[in-house]
Write an enzyme that holds these catalytic residues in place. Structure first.
Site, short mmCIF file in Angstrom:
data_model
loop_
_atom_site.label_atom_id
_atom_site.label_comp_id
_atom_site.label_asym_id
_atom_site.label_seq_id
_atom_site.Cartn_x
_atom_site.Cartn_y
_atom_site.Cartn_z
N PHE A 121 0.85 -1.18 0.00
CA PHE A 121 0.00 0.00 0.00
C PHE A 121 0.90 1.24 0.00
O PHE A 121 1.87 1.30 0.75
CB PHE A 121 -0.87 -0.04 1.26
CG PHE A 121 -1.99 0.95 1.27
CD1 PHE A 121 -3.18 0.70 0.61
CD2 PHE A 121 -1.87 2.14 1.98
CE1 PHE A 121 -4.22 1.62 0.64
CE2 PHE A 121 -2.90 3.07 2.01
CZ PHE A 121 -4.08 2.80 1.34
N ASP A 175 2.72 -5.83 7.96
CA ASP A 175 1.55 -4.97 7.99
C ASP A 175 0.31 -5.88 7.87
O ASP A 175 0.17 -6.60 6.87
CB ASP A 175 1.61 -3.95 6.85
CG ASP A 175 0.50 -2.90 6.96
OD1 ASP A 175 -0.60 -3.26 7.44
OD2 ASP A 175 0.72 -1.75 6.56
N TYR A 229 -10.12 -0.19 11.68
CA TYR A 229 -11.38 0.26 11.06
C TYR A 229 -11.79 -0.62 9.89
O TYR A 229 -12.87 -0.44 9.35
CB TYR A 229 -11.30 1.73 10.63
CG TYR A 229 -10.09 2.07 9.77
CD1 TYR A 229 -10.09 1.79 8.42
CD2 TYR A 229 -8.97 2.67 10.33
CE1 TYR A 229 -8.99 2.09 7.64
CE2 TYR A 229 -7.87 2.98 9.56
CZ TYR A 229 -7.87 2.68 8.21
OH TYR A 229 -6.77 2.97 7.45
N LYS A 230 -10.91 -1.54 9.47
CA LYS A 230 -11.26 -2.42 8.35
C LYS A 230 -12.04 -3.62 8.90
O LYS A 230 -13.16 -3.46 9.36
CB LYS A 230 -9.99 -2.80 7.58
CG LYS A 230 -9.40 -1.59 6.85
CD LYS A 230 -8.07 -1.86 6.17
CE LYS A 230 -7.58 -0.59 5.47
NZ LYS A 230 -6.16 -0.63 5.11
N ARG A 253 -13.15 -4.44 -6.29
CA ARG A 253 -12.75 -5.20 -5.10
C ARG A 253 -13.95 -5.47 -4.20
O ARG A 253 -14.77 -4.57 -3.96
CB ARG A 253 -11.69 -4.36 -4.37
CG ARG A 253 -11.03 -5.04 -3.22
CD ARG A 253 -9.90 -4.19 -2.69
NE ARG A 253 -10.40 -3.01 -1.96
CZ ARG A 253 -9.71 -2.35 -1.04
NH1 ARG A 253 -8.47 -2.72 -0.76
NH2 ARG A 253 -10.21 -1.31 -0.42
C1 LIG Z 1 -5.53 0.68 4.87
C2 LIG Z 1 -4.05 0.63 4.88
C3 LIG Z 1 -3.30 1.68 5.43
C4 LIG Z 1 -3.97 2.92 5.93
O1 LIG Z 1 -3.15 3.69 6.75
P1 LIG Z 1 -3.81 4.83 7.67
O2 LIG Z 1 -2.67 5.52 8.27
O3 LIG Z 1 -4.70 4.14 8.65
O4 LIG Z 1 -4.64 5.71 6.78
C5 LIG Z 1 -1.92 1.51 5.48
N1 LIG Z 1 -1.30 0.41 5.01
C6 LIG Z 1 -2.01 -0.60 4.45
C7 LIG Z 1 -1.30 -1.81 3.95
C8 LIG Z 1 -3.40 -0.52 4.35
O5 LIG Z 1 -4.09 -1.49 3.79
#
Ligand SMILES: *Cc1c(COP(=O)(O)O)cnc(C)c1O
Length: 407
Positions: free
Chosen positions: A123, A194, A219-220, A366
Site C-alpha cells: 500500500f 503490515d 477500522y477495516k 474489489r
Molecule cells: C488501509 C491501509 C493503510 C492505511 O493507513 P492509515 O494511516 O490508517 O490511513 C496503510 N497500510 C495498508 C497496507 C493498508 O491497507
C-alpha cells in the site's frame, strides 16, 4: 481441517453476529475490508462513555474509568486475534504512524545494514512513510521494491528489515509469513508485517512465526469505525530494546513526573506517543465484543467458502470480468478482485443498486467478505446484481464515470 477448527465453527453463530450490526436496508455490504459497518452496541457504549465518564467524571475519568490503560487493555484483545503474546500490542495513532515507528526501531536494531525491502504490491502509505523516514535519518538507507513473487529471493544479507503487507490490498494475494520471516532471520534481517488486511480476516500467528514487528488498523475487518486507531506489536525479545523515534510523553517511563529528559517506558508502553483517543477506543471496544464470540479459525473457514462461492458465481455469470485474486483459497485473504477496464463505472453502477464494493486504480473491482455479517445469500444476490449491471452495460452512463474523491 482440524477437530478444534470444526468445533470453533460449530460454536460460532454467524446468523447471530449478523444481527449485531447496523446494515442499511437494501444494502449488501462487501466493503468491510475498507471500513467495517457499525456494531449496534457502539453508539450505546459511546453514549455511556460520553455521558457517564467524560460528562460526570471529567478529568478524573483518566483514573476512574481507566482511560489511561485503555491502549494496552484493547491491545490485549487484539493480540488474541493476531497470535501475539499478551502485553505486547498497544493501540494509538494511525497505521501510517505505526509503520514509521516500527521501521525506525527496526533500523536502529540493525544499524549496519541500509536496505528496507518491500514489494510493489504494498500500500503506498507504507512506502511513502519509509521514504520520509529515510530522508529524515539522512544515513543513506535505501528502499528496495521488488515484485511480490520476488520477495523471498530478495531477502539478502544487505537487508536490514522487510516491510511487507501480508495480504495485497488490490488482489488479496497472501504472502507466506512464516517462510519469509524464517528467510529474513536466516540472513540476519528483521521483519515488519503490515496486517491491515489480515487482522480479523484470517488467522495470524505472530508469536508462532517469530515475527519481530507488526502493525495494522482497526477500522477495516475489526469494525472499529472511521478513523479508529491503529495497533503495533513488538516481539518480547525487542520490546525493552527499541528506542522510540516518536518519543512522546505517554511513552515515557513516568509521564507524570514531567522529567526534562525522555526515558522509554517498559516494553510496549514505549510505543505510545500522546493522549489516547478515548471515544474512538470506546467504539472499538464494542466492536471487539463481537470478536469474542468467534475464533479466527471459524472466520477463515467461512470466509474461504464465501470467497469461493463469489468467484464461482461471478465467473459463471460475468465472462467479461477477469479474476485478479488467487484462485487457490489458501493463497488469498478475505477479498476477491476482478479486473474490468471500466471497473470504476461498473462499481458505481453496482453501488447504485445497493451492492457496495470499491474500486482500486487502474482497473480493480474489489469485494470484501466478512463472515460476521455476510452470508451465502448475500453472495449470490450480489453476483446476480453484478450480472445485471454487466450484461445490460448499465455502467455505461455518464453519471457513473465522474470520479469522487474517495473511490
Ligand atoms: C488501509 C491501509 C493503510 C492505511 O493507513 P492509515 O494511516 O490508517 O490511513 C496503510 N497500510 C495498508 C497496507 C493498508 O491497507
Amino acid at each position: 481441517m482440524t477437530a478444534s477448527a470444526q468445533t470453533a465453527s460449530a460454536q460460532t453463530d454467524f446468523a447471530h453476529t449478523k444481527q449485531l450490526f447496523h446494515l442499511p436496508e437494501g444494502v449488501i455490504y462487501l466493503d468491510g475490508n475498507s471500513l467495517g459497518p457499525l456494531p449496534l452496541a457502539a453508539p450505546i457504549k459511546m453514549q455511556t462513555t460520553m455521558r457517564d465518564e467524560w460528562g460526570e467524571m471529567l478529568i478524573t475519568g483518566w483514573n476512574k474509568a481507566g482511560w489511561m490503560a485503555q491502549p494496552t487493555r484493547v491491545g490485549d484483545r487484539i493480540a488474541r486475534l493476531i497470535g501475539a503474546e499478551d502485553g505486547h500490542v498497544v493501540i494509538g495513532d494511525t497505521l501510517s504512524i505505526k509503520v514509521y515507528q516500527a521501521l525506525a526501531s527496526a533500523l536502529e536494531l540493525n544499524p549496519d545494514r541500509k536496505v528496507i525491502l518491500s514489494d510493489s504490491g504494498n500500500f503506498p502509505t507504507d512506502l511513502y512513510m519509509a521514504e520520509g523516514l529515510i530522508k529524515s535519518l539522512g544515513q543513506g538507507h535505501e528502499l528496495r521494491i521488488v515484485a511480490p513473487e520476488e520477495v523471498e529471493d530478495a531477502i539478502t544479507e544487505e537487508v536490514a528489515v522487510t516491510l511487507i503487507t501480508e495480504v495485497d490490498y488490490r488482489t488479496g494475494r497472501l504472502h507466506d509469513m512464516k517462510a519469509l520471516t524464517e528467510k529474513a532471520h536466516a540472513v540476519g534481517a528483521l521483519t515488519i508485517w503490515d496486517l491491515a488486511h489480515s487482522a480479523g480476516a484470517l488467522p495470524v500467528d505472530l508469536a508462532g512465526v517469530n515475527a519481530d514487528f507488526a502493525v495494522g488498523c482497526t477500522y477495516k475487518y475489526l469494525n472499529g469505525g472511521p478513523g479508529a486507531p491503529a495497533f503495533i506489536y513488538v516481539a518480547p525479545r525487542h520490546a525493552d530494546k527499541v528506542e522510540p523515534a516518536l518519543s512522546g510523553w505517554l511513552g515515557h517511563d513516568a509521564p507524570f513526573e514531567f522529567e526534562r529528559s525522555y526515558r522509554p517506558g517498559p516494553g510496549i508502553e514505549r510505543m505510545r506517543v500522546g493522549t489516547p483517543p478515548v471515544l474512538a477506543l470506546s467504539a472499538l471496544e464494542s466492536a471487539l465484543d463481537i470478536w469474542d464470540m468467534t475464533t479466527m479459525q471459524a472466520i477463515r473457514e467461512k470466509s474461504q467458502a464465501l470467497t469461493a462461492l463469489f468467484i464461482e458465481e461471478v465467473e459463471t455469470r460475468c465472462p467479461m470480468l477477469t479474476l485478479a485474486s488467487p484462485r487457490d483459497a489458501a493463497k488469498r485473504g478475505s477479498q476477491v478482485s476482478f479486473r474490468f477496464p471500466d471497473g470504476y463505472a461498473a462499481m458505481q453502477a453496482l453501488i447504485a443498486r445497493g451492492v457496495i464494493g470499491d474500486f482500486r486504480a487502474p482497473d480493480i473491482m474489489r469485494f470484501g467478505f466478512t463472515p460476521l455479517y455476510i452470508d451465502e445469500g448475500d453472495v449470490t444476490r450480489a453476483a446476480a446484481i453484478l450480472e445485471e449491471v454487466m450484461t445490460t452495460r448499465a455502467w455505461d452512463a455518464p453519471e457513473y464515470k465522474a470520479r469522487s474523491r474517495v473511490t
